[in-house]
Every structure is written in C-alpha cells, then in structure tokens.
Write a protein that holds these residues in place. Structure first.
Motif, PDB file in Angstrom:
ATOM      1  N   TYR A   1       2.376 -59.324  52.316  1.00  0.00           N
ATOM      2  CA  TYR A   1       3.182 -58.498  51.420  1.00  0.00           C
ATOM      3  C   TYR A   1       4.613 -59.022  51.305  1.00  0.00           C
ATOM      4  CZ  TYR A   1       5.649 -54.482  49.523  1.00  0.00           C
ATOM      5  OH  TYR A   1       6.438 -53.679  48.759  1.00  0.00           O
ATOM      6  N   ARG A   2       5.172 -59.458  52.434  1.00  0.00           N
ATOM      7  CA  ARG A   2       6.554 -59.969  52.427  1.00  0.00           C
ATOM      8  C   ARG A   2       6.704 -61.206  51.549  1.00  0.00           C
ATOM      9  NH1 ARG A   2       7.313 -60.521  58.585  1.00  0.00           N
ATOM     10  NH2 ARG A   2       6.798 -62.570  57.837  1.00  0.00           N
ATOM     11  N   GLY A   3       5.651 -62.017  51.416  1.00  0.00           N
ATOM     12  CA  GLY A   3       5.753 -63.269  50.675  1.00  0.00           C
ATOM     13  C   GLY A   3       5.102 -63.266  49.308  1.00  0.00           C
ATOM     14  N   MET A   4       4.738 -62.102  48.798  1.00  0.00           N
ATOM     15  CA  MET A   4       4.035 -62.037  47.512  1.00  0.00           C
ATOM     16  C   MET A   4       5.006 -61.989  46.342  1.00  0.00           C
ATOM     17  SD  MET A   4       1.013 -59.293  48.287  1.00  0.00           S
ATOM     18  CE  MET A   4       0.172 -59.536  46.743  1.00  0.00           C
ATOM     19  N   SER A   5       4.611 -62.659  45.254  1.00  0.00           N
ATOM     20  CA  SER A   5       5.370 -62.534  44.011  1.00  0.00           C
ATOM     21  C   SER A   5       4.961 -61.230  43.321  1.00  0.00           C
ATOM     22  CB  SER A   5       5.068 -63.721  43.094  1.00  0.00           C
ATOM     23  OG  SER A   5       3.745 -63.620  42.592  1.00  0.00           O
ATOM     24  N   ASP A   6       5.712 -60.835  42.320  1.00  0.00           N
ATOM     25  CA  ASP A   6       5.371 -59.622  41.568  1.00  0.00           C
ATOM     26  C   ASP A   6       4.016 -59.752  40.892  1.00  0.00           C
ATOM     27  OD1 ASP A   6       7.733 -58.442  42.365  1.00  0.00           O
ATOM     28  OD2 ASP A   6       8.782 -58.833  40.465  1.00  0.00           O
ATOM     29  N   ASP A   7       3.716 -60.937  40.324  1.00  0.00           N
ATOM     30  CA  ASP A   7       2.414 -61.155  39.672  1.00  0.00           C
ATOM     31  C   ASP A   7       1.265 -61.044  40.673  1.00  0.00           C
ATOM     32  OD1 ASP A   7       3.311 -61.477  37.085  1.00  0.00           O
ATOM     33  OD2 ASP A   7       3.397 -63.670  37.196  1.00  0.00           O
ATOM     34  N   GLU A   8       1.461 -61.597  41.868  1.00  0.00           N
ATOM     35  CA  GLU A   8       0.421 -61.516  42.888  1.00  0.00           C
ATOM     36  C   GLU A   8       0.173 -60.066  43.292  1.00  0.00           C
ATOM     37  OE1 GLU A   8       0.907 -65.831  45.129  1.00  0.00           O
ATOM     38  OE2 GLU A   8       2.126 -64.132  45.792  1.00  0.00           O
ATOM     39  N   LEU A   9       1.239 -59.325  43.524  1.00  0.00           N
ATOM     40  CA  LEU A   9       1.091 -57.925  43.916  1.00  0.00           C
ATOM     41  C   LEU A   9       0.430 -57.114  42.808  1.00  0.00           C
ATOM     42  CD1 LEU A   9       1.564 -55.701  45.989  1.00  0.00           C
ATOM     43  CD2 LEU A   9       3.842 -55.360  44.994  1.00  0.00           C
ATOM     44  N   LYS A  10       0.866 -57.324  41.582  1.00  0.00           N
ATOM     45  CA  LYS A  10       0.288 -56.615  40.435  1.00  0.00           C
ATOM     46  C   LYS A  10      -1.203 -56.926  40.300  1.00  0.00           C
ATOM     47  CE  LYS A  10       1.042 -56.266  35.434  1.00  0.00           C
ATOM     48  NZ  LYS A  10       1.860 -56.784  34.328  1.00  0.00           N
ATOM     49  N   SER A  11      -1.573 -58.193  40.400  1.00  0.00           N
ATOM     50  CA  SER A  11      -2.978 -58.599  40.287  1.00  0.00           C
ATOM     51  C   SER A  11      -3.814 -57.988  41.400  1.00  0.00           C
ATOM     52  CB  SER A  11      -3.104 -60.123  40.347  1.00  0.00           C
ATOM     53  OG  SER A  11      -2.487 -60.718  39.244  1.00  0.00           O
TER      54      SER A  11
END
Length: 186
Positions: A27-37
């Motif tokens: 979670y700490r290293g995720m981009s917004d696109d990764e989190l959204k996906s």
C-alpha cells in the motif's frame, strides 16, 4: 478496506461482511492507478459474491471428486470470475494501464493466497501471464455480468445434476449394504 503487515498479497475476504485487505508494505508503494485498479477488481469480486461461489465450487468438487468434467467446469468458472472482475478494473482505467498495474503489483507481492473465501492475483486455474494477455487482447469481451435467467438455469441444472449423481451413489451404497449387490475382491 484495510492494510495489514501479516499478508503478502491483496485479497478480498469474508462471507457476510467482506472486506479488502492490502499488504501494508504494498500500500505504501502503490500509485493511484494501481490502487484504483486493485480496488475495482476486488470490489467486483465482492459485488458478485465470488466468495460464496468459491465455496459452492468446493462443495460441488467434494461431492463429485471422481468426475473429471466437474474439474473442467470448476476451472472455467474460476477463470470467468477473474475475467469479469478484470473487466471492472479495465473500465476504471484502460486495458494497458490495468495490465501494467497487475505486472507491477505482481513484482511487489506474492501472487496467490490460499485461504478459503479469498481471491488472489493468480490461481491454479489462471496464470498472471494469461490474465495479462487476455486483458490486452483486442478480442476481449467486456461483460461484467451473466444475465439472471441464464444464471438461474445454470444453478438449477447444477443442483439437479448433483442430486441425480448423489441419488445414484446412495442407491448403489444401499444395494451393497442390503446385500442386493455383492462385491468380491480377488
């Protein structure tokens, strides 16, 4: 949505009050696109009650462990559930962005999570490579649900088939126990 240092892969878990758990380090290293996906994909599993479907699949397999066609149908059903959830994530972003997100997440995490009533990024029925190829395919169908009459028919036929097979199994066992059929081992 929760984070936890105790897990290695993002997952959706729970039957009555499902939730999404993301490894804290991921979670700490995720981009917004990764989190959204990731969230769209896991929410799709929850929306479609895939955890209940997974338990039903395991029960059908337990009752029909001897039938090879049940294993084939089970694998295809698992693949279909994953593809439908992928479609939700693609609609939130686009296919190339989502495929890149899956690849990046796979590099950072453990791909599979084996607890009952959970789903992971890869399973024995579908590899991450196959998922990514399917995601970027031009021939991909973007369906996100099965029509209710078709789903009802599938459920009724599955239950009928299971009851039919169970009835034959009990009839055979009853005939053996009453002595109508004798089994001799040589």
């Amino acid at each position: 949505v929760y984070t936890s240092p105790a897990i290695e892969s993002p997952l959706a878990v729970g039957l009555f009050h499902p939730c999404i758990i993301i490894p804290y380090s991921l979670y700490r290293g995720m981009s917004d696109d990764e989190l959204k996906s990731l969230l769209y994909h896991e929410m799709a599993h929850i929306h479609h009650r895939d955890h209940w479907a997974g338990i039903a699949q395991r029960l059908v397999l337990a009752l029909n462990w001897w039938n090879p066609s049940v294993y084939t149908v089970n694998a295809e059903f698992s693949r279909a559930r994953e593809f439908v959830s992928d479609n939700y994530a693609i609609r939130a972003n686009n296919s190339r962005t989502y495929a890149k997100c899956l690849y990046n997440l796979a590099r950072k995490t453990n791909l599979a999570w084996k607890l009952p009533a959970t789903s992971g990024m890869a399973t024995k029925h579908i590899s991450l490579e196959e998922r990514i190829k399917h995601i970027i395919s031009e021939k991909r169908e973007m369906k996100t649900r099965v029509k209710k009459p078709l789903m009802g028919l599938i459920i009724v036929l599955s239950l009928g088939f299971a009851l039919f097979l169970a009835g034959h199994r009990w009839t055979f066992a009853s005939a053996v126990s009453t002595g109508e059929i004798e089994i001799t081992v040589q």
